[in-house]
Write an enzyme that holds these catalytic residues in place. Structure first.
Site, PDB file in Angstrom:
ATOM      1  N   ASP A  67     -11.847 -10.037   3.914  1.00  0.00           N
ATOM      2  CA  ASP A  67     -13.085  -9.891   2.992  1.00  0.00           C
ATOM      3  C   ASP A  67     -13.647 -11.555   2.965  1.00  0.00           C
ATOM      4  OD1 ASP A  67     -12.985  -7.303   2.694  1.00  0.00           O
ATOM      5  OD2 ASP A  67     -13.529  -7.462   0.439  1.00  0.00           O
ATOM      6  N   ASP A 113      -1.608 -18.849   1.329  1.00  0.00           N
ATOM      7  CA  ASP A 113      -2.519 -19.666   0.584  1.00  0.00           C
ATOM      8  C   ASP A 113      -3.123 -20.509   1.266  1.00  0.00           C
ATOM      9  OD1 ASP A 113       0.112 -20.543   0.742  1.00  0.00           O
ATOM     10  OD2 ASP A 113      -0.014 -21.339  -1.623  1.00  0.00           O
ATOM     11  N   ASP A 142      -5.810  -7.847   3.827  1.00  0.00           N
ATOM     12  CA  ASP A 142      -7.092  -7.205   3.004  1.00  0.00           C
ATOM     13  C   ASP A 142      -7.854  -8.376   2.372  1.00  0.00           C
ATOM     14  OD1 ASP A 142      -8.643  -5.160   1.837  1.00  0.00           O
ATOM     15  OD2 ASP A 142      -7.461  -5.404  -0.025  1.00  0.00           O
ATOM     16  N   TYR A 191       0.873  -1.282   0.130  1.00  0.00           N
ATOM     17  CA  TYR A 191       0.001   0.054   0.016  1.00  0.00           C
ATOM     18  C   TYR A 191       0.893   1.435   0.120  1.00  0.00           C
ATOM     19  CZ  TYR A 191      -4.606  -2.279   0.945  1.00  0.00           C
ATOM     20  OH  TYR A 191      -5.626  -3.048   0.989  1.00  0.00           O
ATOM     21  N   LYS A 210       4.474 -15.579   3.159  1.00  0.00           N
ATOM     22  CA  LYS A 210       4.638 -16.387   2.007  1.00  0.00           C
ATOM     23  C   LYS A 210       6.190 -16.276   2.056  1.00  0.00           C
ATOM     24  CE  LYS A 210       3.270 -17.885  -1.899  1.00  0.00           C
ATOM     25  NZ  LYS A 210       2.560 -19.263  -1.983  1.00  0.00           N
TER      26      LYS A 210
HETATM   27  C1  IPM Z   1     -10.197  -2.232   3.769  1.00  0.00           C
HETATM   28  C2  IPM Z   1     -10.614  -1.583   2.282  1.00  0.00           C
HETATM   29  C3  IPM Z   1      -9.492  -0.619   1.970  1.00  0.00           C
HETATM   30  C4  IPM Z   1      -8.150  -1.442   2.029  1.00  0.00           C
HETATM   31  C5  IPM Z   1      -9.558   0.207   0.822  1.00  0.00           C
HETATM   32  C6  IPM Z   1     -10.923   0.941   0.672  1.00  0.00           C
HETATM   33  C7  IPM Z   1      -8.560   1.257   0.594  1.00  0.00           C
HETATM   34  O1  IPM Z   1     -10.655  -2.576   1.149  1.00  0.00           O
HETATM   35  O2  IPM Z   1     -10.148  -1.433   4.797  1.00  0.00           O
HETATM   36  O3  IPM Z   1     -10.085  -3.329   3.945  1.00  0.00           O
HETATM   37  O4  IPM Z   1      -7.856  -1.707   0.956  1.00  0.00           O
HETATM   38  O5  IPM Z   1      -7.541  -1.494   2.937  1.00  0.00           O
HETATM   39 MG    MG Z   2     -10.586  -4.628   2.043  1.00  0.00          MG
END
Ligand code: IPM
Ligand code: MG
Length: 364
Positions: free
Chosen positions: A251, A223, A247, A141, A191
């Site tokens: 999700d 993985d 990240d 990032y 990794k």
């Molecule tokens: C998260 C989101 C952010 C990230 C985006 C919106 C920049 O996906 O907080 O997980 O990638 O960190």
């Molecule tokens: Mg995210």
């Protein structure tokens, strides 16, 4: 007690879910005799619109002078063009970097009331309860070089996954400290079979482990971790990982809870040790869901759980945090659902109704 909270509703469904969160927080204030002072600010697409930047210096200053930051969501399809000079997300990244919020805690919990409500077999996910400690201010990032350019043979781009020993040490420590408050089992995700940054990560993790002989550490490749999350999530308790891996994995893991609308997030500037108050920013892990915005549909629960994390990590109000968590559990057990977690025979409610229901059950 009196607390100053910077409130940044942001884009899309952000303002709606923040309104409900403040509603619940005000109830906490009344029931437990605290005053919360809110200072509102702009971030993301709305800030670009009104101030020409995704995060103004003044807003950043307000955040720095507060006990905690409460954020809705950022993101607006208007700025989705990869060529756009500024993106709403820049505001979020700037907040993380400028406030030094290096530790991102994301709890994943399968509520008994929602266990039949996901894409998974209930017997696989029942009772899952784990937490990610994601590094938030390093890696791909922020690493340099980070750019796009033209060559005679076409375009090229580079991002850099870079970590210093210091950056790894402090996040691994957060992992161990969180593990100490739970089952004393830490999984360090990397990794290391391919990446140099991961090899350093693993070495540092092994070194820090010496300070925590009471915690058992295991290394897991990212993985394999992606697979383990859906294969045997009960195996997991505390996972520590770098920014991009975290990240993606968070999700994925949110699906166990039935919806991304259930995944909370706390971003901290210090190590969360009980009794230690640290500056933090609290926001749901989901985005601004522009297609749902303004319809009183969105699920405010992730933001309300994030606010509960704020109560305990930044304000030292642990009992109050528990009361918020309890209220959410009650509402779910009573069968109330927003659209995203709706199931057969359940009672569908709006964003506002969900906020009311939770607020009414605070301290019951
Ligand atoms: C998260 C989101 C952010 C990230 C985006 C919106 C920049 O996906 O907080 O997980 O990638 O960190
Ligand atoms: Mg995210």
């Amino acid at each position: 007690m009196e607390f100053r909270i910077a409130v940044l509703p942001g884009d899309g469904i952000g303002p709606e879910i923040i309104d409900e969160t403040i509603k619940v927080l005000n109830t906490v204030g009344i029931k437990y005799n605290h005053a919360f002072i809110y200072i509102k600010g702009l971030v993301g697409g709305v800030a670009i619109e009104k101030e020409g930047t995704a995060l103004a210096m003044d807003t950043l200053k307000v955040c720095k002078q507060s006990d905690a930051v409460l954020l809705g969501a950022v993101g607006d399809p208007k700025y989705d063009d990869p060529q756009a000079p500024i993106h709403p997300e820049d505001g979020l990244l700037k907040l993380r970097k400028e406030l030094g919020l290096f530790a991102n805690l994301r709890p994943v919990k399968v509520y008994p009331a929602l266990v039949d409500n996901t894409n998974f077999k209930p017997e696989v996910i029942r009772g899952s309860d784990f937490i990610f400690v994601r590094e938030l201010t390093g890696g791909l990032y922020f690493g340099r070089p980070k750019r796009q350019w033209k060559t005679t043979r076409g375009r090229r781009a580079v991002d850099t996954m870079s970590y210093s020993e210091q950056e790894i040490k402090r996040i691994i420590r957060v992992g161990f400290e969180v593990a100490r408050t739970r089952k004393k089992k830490l999984i360090s995700v990397d990794k290391a079979n391919v990446l140099q940054s991961s090899r350093l990560w693993r070495q540092v993790a092994i070194e820090i482990a010496e300070d925590y002989p009471d915690v058992e550490m295991e290394h897991m490749l990212v993985d394999a971790c992606g697979m383990r999350i859906i294969q045997n999530p009960r195996y997991l308790d505390v996972l520590v990982t770098e920014n991009t891996f975290g990240d993606i994995l968070t999700d994925e893991a949110s699906m166990l809870g039935g919806s991304l609308g259930m995944l909370a997030s706390a971003s901290l500037a210090g190590v969360p040790i009980t009794g230690n108050r640290t500056l933090g920013m609290y926001e749901p892990s989901h985005g601004s869901a522009p297609r749902r915005a303004g319809q009183n549909l969105a699920n405010p629960i992730a933001t309300i759980i994030s606010m509960a994390m704020m109560l305990s990590y930044s304000l030292g109000l642990v009992k109050e945090a528990k009361a918020v968590e309890k209220a959410i559990e009650k509402v779910l057990e009573e069968g109330y659902r927003t659209y995203d977690i709706m199931g057969e025979g359940m009672k569908k409610v709006s964003t506002k109704e969900m906020g009311d229901l939770i607020a009414e059950r605070i301290g019951e």
